[in-house]
Design a protein around this motif. Structure first.
Motif, PDB file in Angstrom:
ATOM      1  N   GLU A   7      -4.630  -6.332  -4.756  1.00  0.00           N
ATOM      2  CA  GLU A   7      -5.911  -6.085  -4.081  1.00  0.00           C
ATOM      3  C   GLU A   7      -6.864  -7.251  -4.298  1.00  0.00           C
ATOM      4  OE1 GLU A   7      -6.955  -1.409  -3.713  1.00  0.00           O
ATOM      5  OE2 GLU A   7      -6.962  -2.199  -5.766  1.00  0.00           O
ATOM      6  N   VAL A  12       0.828  -1.209   0.000  1.00  0.00           N
ATOM      7  CA  VAL A  12       0.000   0.000   0.000  1.00  0.00           C
ATOM      8  C   VAL A  12       0.868   1.268   0.000  1.00  0.00           C
ATOM      9  CG1 VAL A  12      -1.708   1.343   1.276  1.00  0.00           C
ATOM     10  CG2 VAL A  12      -1.993  -1.135   1.059  1.00  0.00           C
ATOM     11  N   LYS A  41      -3.455  -3.479  -8.310  1.00  0.00           N
ATOM     12  CA  LYS A  41      -4.831  -3.935  -8.508  1.00  0.00           C
ATOM     13  C   LYS A  41      -4.903  -5.456  -8.357  1.00  0.00           C
ATOM     14  CE  LYS A  41      -8.129  -2.205  -9.466  1.00  0.00           C
ATOM     15  NZ  LYS A  41      -9.284  -1.829  -8.599  1.00  0.00           N
TER      16      LYS A  41
END
Length: 520
Positions: free
Chosen positions: A449, A380, A446
């Protein structure tokens, strides 16, 4: 994620191009590799990945603390990639060993001028001119004669538009068609209708014309959607060449058929085409210009090979100082350099090749950082630093300590690129290079995630993101930026807006790479 695969069928070609003695065209057979390996740089999202999840003890330095550090156990998705099959081999290629002698330079210029004279003096409307251009291209020396070839091709195209298509020689018609389409001139595929029967099928009499079949086979690879006659031509020639190949008594024809079926010209890399065709060409007897062209091609190949060897020596020394910091990542320096040779092999792009190789190596490292090292909580702030600041060293404090070496490597790389652009007064290109880096980082994140959430995306959603993680668009943009030629802002704006040709290329690369990764 970086879509790039190499199997053992290519290893000997790399060996021939890079390992071979710079003073002898044909490399010695004493270093042949037999290891079979495929490198799948694709994401683990949406398919299985052979990866062991091991616990790793990591000392996490807290820079906000004055003197203490704590040791915690972190479960990392380590992949245990195998080490480089090349080892330190290329360290032996020193600047002294790969130096191009003044004698070689003088001889190359002498032969080049003779070939140039031959090219200019051969009439454009002759079969000899078509064959000469084809031979020069396949021998890998066409980059010396770009202007002369372009002028001739333009004249040949103009003449073809004015003719009544009366030529009934399949070999010549298909050769002209391919040479013109290669140079992006439109040639109608209807010119092949004369070689078909009333039912639209190719005439059986053509099955005995080896050279004609070979020429049509190579031409058919330049077909576009909707050209049914070229689809039929590919099927027709492929079937007949495969059946006649083993039975051919002419060794030259047999070698040409075998090479074409193995790798058509249009789908091959120029250096690999040249390496194979030099060996084929020296055994073709019906050439008046055999000795001159062959001598020139061999000398040029050896000189270009020296340039590539020197680059690999310098790159290996650069990477050797870094690689030990990243034991979790793949060591694929040589494969990345081979990739850049496919983009631009010419000697004048040496600096661009070196930087592009570093780009691919570092992006492979970042790929493995996302897939095979970092935790989601670490990714992150890491991604945030890349996306917000674009390789700004001042924000390294916000990057988790375990990922700072990776961030530093990326900063150092873009500093080198920036210095090159400043020297060449092309600093505006840095924006495009960094923009692509940010896009790739966001796409990598992405996928992280999705994995962290246990989410399996739909195919359309996956492919939209995967087209970026192949790094085809990044590779196209940055390799273009690294070239020394003048390139307009409009061109860069066009390429970063993901034109159809790049999206299609990315899709093909992603699907092929995922298939290879899944099967492996």
């Amino acid at each position: 994620m970086v879509a790039f695969s190499i199997s053992c069928c290519h290893l000997e070609n790399i060996q021939s191009m890079v390992w071979g003695s710079a003073h002898n065209f044909l490399p010695k057979k004493n270093s042949k590799l037999t290891v079979k390996h495929k490198y799948s740089y694709a994401s683990s999202i949406g398919r299985e990945k052979n990866m062991s999840h091991l616990k790793m003890s990591a000392a996490m330095d807290d820079n906000t603390s004055s003197s203490s550090s704590s040791t915690i156990n972190i479960e990392r998705p380590l992949a245990n990639f195998h080490s480089s099959v090349w080892g330190d081999y290329f360290l032996s290629y020193t600047p002294q060993l790969t130096e191009i002698s003044s004698q070689e330079k003088v001889e190359l210029e002498r032969l080049k001028e003779k070939v140039r004279q031959m090219l200019v003096e051969t009439p454009d409307n002759s079969i000899q001119k078509l064959e000469l251009i084809d031979t020069i291209q396949r021998l890998g020396v066409a980059y010396h004669f770009k202007n002369e070839i372009q002028t001739s091709i333009n004249n040949i195209f103009d003449a073809s538009q004015q003719s009544k298509n009366e030529d009934d020689n399949l070999y010549v018609v298909a050769l002209r068609f391919r040479l013109l389409r290669q140079q992006r001139y439109y040639m109608s595929s209807d010119i092949f209708k004369k070689f078909t029967n009333k039912d639209g099928k190719f005439k059986e009499t053509l099955t005995k014309d080896v050279q004609g079949l070979l020429s049509l086979y190579e031409a058919a690879h330049l077909r576009v959607h909707g050209q049914e006659i070229l689809e039929q031509a590919l099927s027709f020639t492929l079937t007949n060449l495969e059946s006649m190949g083993p039975e051919l008594s002419n060794s030259s024809h047999k070698a040409q058929v075998s090479a074409a079926l193995s790798q058509p010209i249009h789908t091959n890399l120029p250096r690999m085409t040249a390496r194979k065709y030099i060996s084929i060409y020296e055994n073709i007897e019906s050439h008046n210009n055999l000795n001159l062209l062959l001598k020139f091609a061999k000398l040029d190949f050896n000189i270009v090979q020296k340039v590539h060897q020197r680059e690999l020596g310098e790159l290996t020394r650069w990477w050797k100082d870094l690689v030990d910091q990243f034991p979790y990542a793949r060591d694929r320096l040589v494969e990345c350099h081979f990739y850049t040779v496919g983009i631009f092999f010419e000697p004048q792009y040496s600096r661009a090749r070196e930087l592009m190789t570093k780009v691919l190596v570092i992006y492979t490292l970042i790929d493995d950082t996302y897939d095979a090292f970092a935790t989601f909580d670490e990714l992150v702030p890491f991604t945030d630093a890349l996306d917000r600041c674009g390789c700004d060293i001042s924000v390294i404090g916000s990057v988790p300590p375990s990922l700072r070496p990776t961030y530093q490597a990326l900063v150092d790389l873009y500093t080198q690129i920036e210095e090159k652009f400043i020297r060449e007064d092309k600093l505006d290109r840095l924006y495009y290079a960094k923009n692509e880096m940010k896009k790739v980082a966001r796409a990598f994140f992405k996928e992280a995630e999705w994995l962290n959430a246990g989410y399996i995306p739909k195919c359309v959603e996956y492919m939209k993101n995967a087209n970026i993680t192949t790094t085809c668009m990044m590779g196209a943009t940055i390799s273009l930026a690294l070239m020394e030629e003048p390139i307009t802002k409009e061109t860069f704006e066009w390429i970063i807006n993901e034109p159809l040709i790049l999206r299609a290329s990315s899709t093909i690369n992603r699907l092929k790479d995922d298939c290879i990764g899944h099967n492996y």
